[in-house]
Design a protein around this motif. Structure first.
Motif, PDB file in Angstrom:
ATOM      1  N   ASP A  20      13.620  27.839 -10.335  1.00  0.00           N
ATOM      2  CA  ASP A  20      14.936  27.533  -9.782  1.00  0.00           C
ATOM      3  C   ASP A  20      14.910  27.275  -8.276  1.00  0.00           C
ATOM      4  OD1 ASP A  20      14.458  30.176  -9.048  1.00  0.00           O
ATOM      5  OD2 ASP A  20      16.498  30.845  -9.449  1.00  0.00           O
ATOM      6  N   LEU A  21      13.746  27.413  -7.647  1.00  0.00           N
ATOM      7  CA  LEU A  21      13.565  27.101  -6.226  1.00  0.00           C
ATOM      8  C   LEU A  21      12.442  26.073  -6.116  1.00  0.00           C
ATOM      9  CD1 LEU A  21      13.617  30.708  -4.696  1.00  0.00           C
ATOM     10  CD2 LEU A  21      15.543  29.114  -4.901  1.00  0.00           C
ATOM     11  N   VAL A  22      12.747  24.909  -5.536  1.00  0.00           N
ATOM     12  CA  VAL A  22      11.771  23.821  -5.488  1.00  0.00           C
ATOM     13  C   VAL A  22      11.702  23.251  -4.078  1.00  0.00           C
ATOM     14  CG1 VAL A  22      11.077  21.609  -6.472  1.00  0.00           C
ATOM     15  CG2 VAL A  22      12.346  23.237  -7.866  1.00  0.00           C
ATOM     16  N   PHE A  23      10.494  23.199  -3.554  1.00  0.00           N
ATOM     17  CA  PHE A  23      10.255  22.623  -2.230  1.00  0.00           C
ATOM     18  C   PHE A  23       9.266  21.476  -2.411  1.00  0.00           C
ATOM     19  CE2 PHE A  23      10.603  23.859   2.387  1.00  0.00           C
ATOM     20  CZ  PHE A  23      10.023  22.701   2.888  1.00  0.00           C
ATOM     21  N   LEU A  80       7.850  31.084   0.557  1.00  0.00           N
ATOM     22  CA  LEU A  80       8.464  31.257  -0.759  1.00  0.00           C
ATOM     23  C   LEU A  80       7.790  32.333  -1.613  1.00  0.00           C
ATOM     24  CD1 LEU A  80       9.368  27.553  -1.558  1.00  0.00           C
ATOM     25  CD2 LEU A  80      10.856  29.390  -0.735  1.00  0.00           C
ATOM     26  N   ARG A  81       6.756  32.967  -1.103  1.00  0.00           N
ATOM     27  CA  ARG A  81       6.185  34.137  -1.764  1.00  0.00           C
ATOM     28  C   ARG A  81       6.918  35.406  -1.350  1.00  0.00           C
ATOM     29  NH1 ARG A  81       0.509  33.675  -0.216  1.00  0.00           N
ATOM     30  NH2 ARG A  81       0.055  31.637  -0.996  1.00  0.00           N
ATOM     31  N   CYS A 113      13.411  34.650  -1.199  1.00  0.00           N
ATOM     32  CA  CYS A 113      13.818  34.033  -2.461  1.00  0.00           C
ATOM     33  C   CYS A 113      15.138  34.608  -2.965  1.00  0.00           C
ATOM     34  CB  CYS A 113      12.718  34.184  -3.504  1.00  0.00           C
ATOM     35  SG  CYS A 113      11.265  33.167  -3.153  1.00  0.00           S
ATOM     36  N   ALA A 114      15.316  35.911  -2.837  1.00  0.00           N
ATOM     37  CA  ALA A 114      16.573  36.537  -3.265  1.00  0.00           C
ATOM     38  C   ALA A 114      17.749  35.982  -2.459  1.00  0.00           C
ATOM     39  CB  ALA A 114      16.488  38.049  -3.122  1.00  0.00           C
ATOM     40  N   ALA A 134      23.455  27.256   4.619  1.00  0.00           N
ATOM     41  CA  ALA A 134      22.985  28.641   4.581  1.00  0.00           C
ATOM     42  C   ALA A 134      21.542  28.692   4.077  1.00  0.00           C
ATOM     43  CB  ALA A 134      23.887  29.486   3.684  1.00  0.00           C
ATOM     44  N   ILE A 135      21.223  27.871   3.093  1.00  0.00           N
ATOM     45  CA  ILE A 135      19.847  27.813   2.576  1.00  0.00           C
ATOM     46  C   ILE A 135      18.894  27.377   3.685  1.00  0.00           C
ATOM     47  CG2 ILE A 135      18.314  26.527   1.011  1.00  0.00           C
ATOM     48  CD1 ILE A 135      20.706  26.578  -1.004  1.00  0.00           C
ATOM     49  N   TYR A 136      19.273  26.351   4.422  1.00  0.00           N
ATOM     50  CA  TYR A 136      18.435  25.882   5.526  1.00  0.00           C
ATOM     51  C   TYR A 136      18.228  27.007   6.549  1.00  0.00           C
ATOM     52  CZ  TYR A 136      16.684  23.158   9.435  1.00  0.00           C
ATOM     53  OH  TYR A 136      15.918  22.692  10.475  1.00  0.00           O
TER      54      TYR A 136
END
Length: 154
Positions: free
Chosen positions: A97-100, A123-124, A129-130, A140-142
């Motif tokens: 659900d998280l893609v870079f 991302l580890r 991630c939470a 906000a994600i950025y």
């Protein structure tokens, strides 16, 4: 290599509705075209070719699809959250659900590897991630991604 060098706020999306790995990669390629002027077909083909060598799902619900392209002069990133996790052939068999997505110039050997390492380290981090999963606001994600980097530098 700093995430702010490869990722800008306009390249972050939240809640993509892709229902398959192929469709997700197509949507990310379309973002690369819209935000960076790349040809979505060329981006998709390059990433699909790389995926055929081995899936880029690194586990923990995270994937880092990547490829090299002639049309680039620097490494660029596109980040997205996925509304409903999808199968990405990840090493732990968990949906993603998280893609870079990382795209690098054809000749960017070390630069590409440094970018891949930076994204992977970020991302580890389970806390990062939470936080990424707790919002649907691209700005906000950025901030979460770039603040995680800034806190490591402090």
């Amino acid at each position: 290599m700093e995430l702010t060098y490869i990722l800008d706020a306009k390249s972050v999306r939240a809640g993509l509705k892709a229902s398959s790995k192929k469709r997700l990669l197509q949507e990310l390629a379309e973002i690369a075209e819209a935000e960076h002027g790349l040809k979505s077909g060329a981006v998709f083909d390059a990433v699909q070719e790389r995926e055929s060598l081995g899936p880029t799902g690194m586990g923990g619900g995270v994937a880092i699809p990547h490829a090299r392209l002639e049309a680039l002069d620097k490494v660029i990133g596109i980040f997205a959250t996925v509304a409903k996790p999808i199968d990405f052939d990840a090493v732990d068999q968990q949906p993603v659900d998280l893609v870079f997505m990382l795209l690098a110039p054809q000749e960017a050997g070390a630069e590409h590897l440094r970018a891949l390492a930076r994204v992977s380290r970020t991302l580890r981090n389970g806390d990062v991630c939470a936080k990424l999963r707790s919002t649907n606001d691209p700005s906000a994600i950025y901030s979460i991604l770039t603040e995680a980097e800034a806190s490591r530098a402090a």
